[in-house]
Design an enzyme around this catalytic site. Sequence first.
Site, mmCIF file in Angstrom:
data_model
loop_
_atom_site.group_PDB
_atom_site.id
_atom_site.type_symbol
_atom_site.label_atom_id
_atom_site.label_comp_id
_atom_site.label_asym_id
_atom_site.label_seq_id
_atom_site.Cartn_x
_atom_site.Cartn_y
_atom_site.Cartn_z
ATOM 1 N N GLY A 142 23.953 99.327 8.496
ATOM 2 C CA GLY A 142 25.306 99.415 9.004
ATOM 3 C C GLY A 142 25.392 100.407 10.141
ATOM 4 N N SER A 155 28.297 97.757 8.675
ATOM 5 C CA SER A 155 28.052 96.381 8.237
ATOM 6 C C SER A 155 27.525 96.238 6.814
ATOM 7 C CB SER A 155 27.099 95.685 9.206
ATOM 8 O OG SER A 155 27.767 95.379 10.400
ATOM 9 N N TYR A 158 24.107 86.536 14.754
ATOM 10 C CA TYR A 158 24.858 87.523 13.992
ATOM 11 C C TYR A 158 26.201 87.788 14.664
ATOM 12 C CZ TYR A 158 25.686 91.785 11.272
ATOM 13 O OH TYR A 158 26.208 92.742 10.429
ATOM 14 N N ASN A 187 30.142 89.479 13.782
ATOM 15 C CA ASN A 187 31.091 90.126 12.884
ATOM 16 C C ASN A 187 32.302 89.242 12.592
ATOM 17 O OD1 ASN A 187 30.071 92.972 12.380
ATOM 18 N ND2 ASN A 187 29.933 92.870 14.601
#
Length: 347
Positions: free
Chosen positions: A300, A77, A167, A169
């Site tokens: 990440g 990430s 959150y 993606n």
Amino acid sequence: MPPLRTLLAVPVSLALLALTPTASSAPSDPPTDAILPLLVTRGDAPAAALLAREETGTRYADAGKGIARADHFRAGSITKTFIATVVLQLAAEHRLKLSDTVEQHLPGLVRGAGNDGRTMTLRALLTHTSGLNDFTVDTKGVVPLSPLQAVRIALTHPPAGPGRYYYSNTNYVLLGLVIKQVTGRTYATEAERRIVAPLGLTGTAFPGSRTSLPSPHGRAYAADGTDVTELDPRVAGAAGELVTTLADLDRFYAALLGGRLLPSRWLREMRDTQATHGLYGMGLFPVKLPCGTTVWGHNGRIAGSYVRTAATVDGRRVLTFRVNTTDIADPDLEPALLAAEFCPRTS
């Protein structure tokens, strides 16, 4: 992956006091380097490494076997900081507005199960306040998908509270599509020509569907010890595709926070966390350490790799550390590592 806000609640001082003397934690060693081996012994990583960038130079340390300073690895990430930077550059060039709706750039795409791109702004995507479901909850981050497939999976679920921080993606997969729509080039091409090439990030790339890592590289392991070095990056796409090195991440965040990639107005926008009540800006999030210092960066997580970069607000001090497995088993270690690096030492 989402910022680890629970890090703020852990007893960092206790984690530091719990260190036991070893060959790597001699009094002359920086305390950060003394904590690093605990990522292997307490965090259950096969190996760990860090690279600290300061005004006086750089400092490298590693622990365990299987990691080298120049290795390429998957950054998960942390890709989001690159994508957000490109979007904000386009805003600075008046090629889009953060108040634009998703519908204006991707007409008809975001519809279904109560999701509506006509009421969803680019700002909401950047700050994770769109309410869009995270497609990786369904795929577990192991199924290669096209961007459209990822979005369609998310749209089978109702929104998770639009306007609130959640959150997902999916937000950054959509931003990748917006970049393509606005520029006529892929997000990878735009990031490479706007960030990677100007900064000389020679170890950084967007591999697309390439499953192998560039040389040099070590091995990557899942939590159960399975070798997952070979991985199709389309499991994450614009939300987590990046392959990079420790030195390149330090250089990127130093340049970004130092004002080399965005005009000051847009860098302030990037660090504005009002919409998320202090949790997240745009591709960056803050962590306030026990000594009062706030560091900015991202983490990440992708199969076989966990990475964290943190920096002072001016980018003059940067730390990147990584392990060659999916997780750090001991959640106390990351905040202890950041505090050891960025908080003043007392005699």
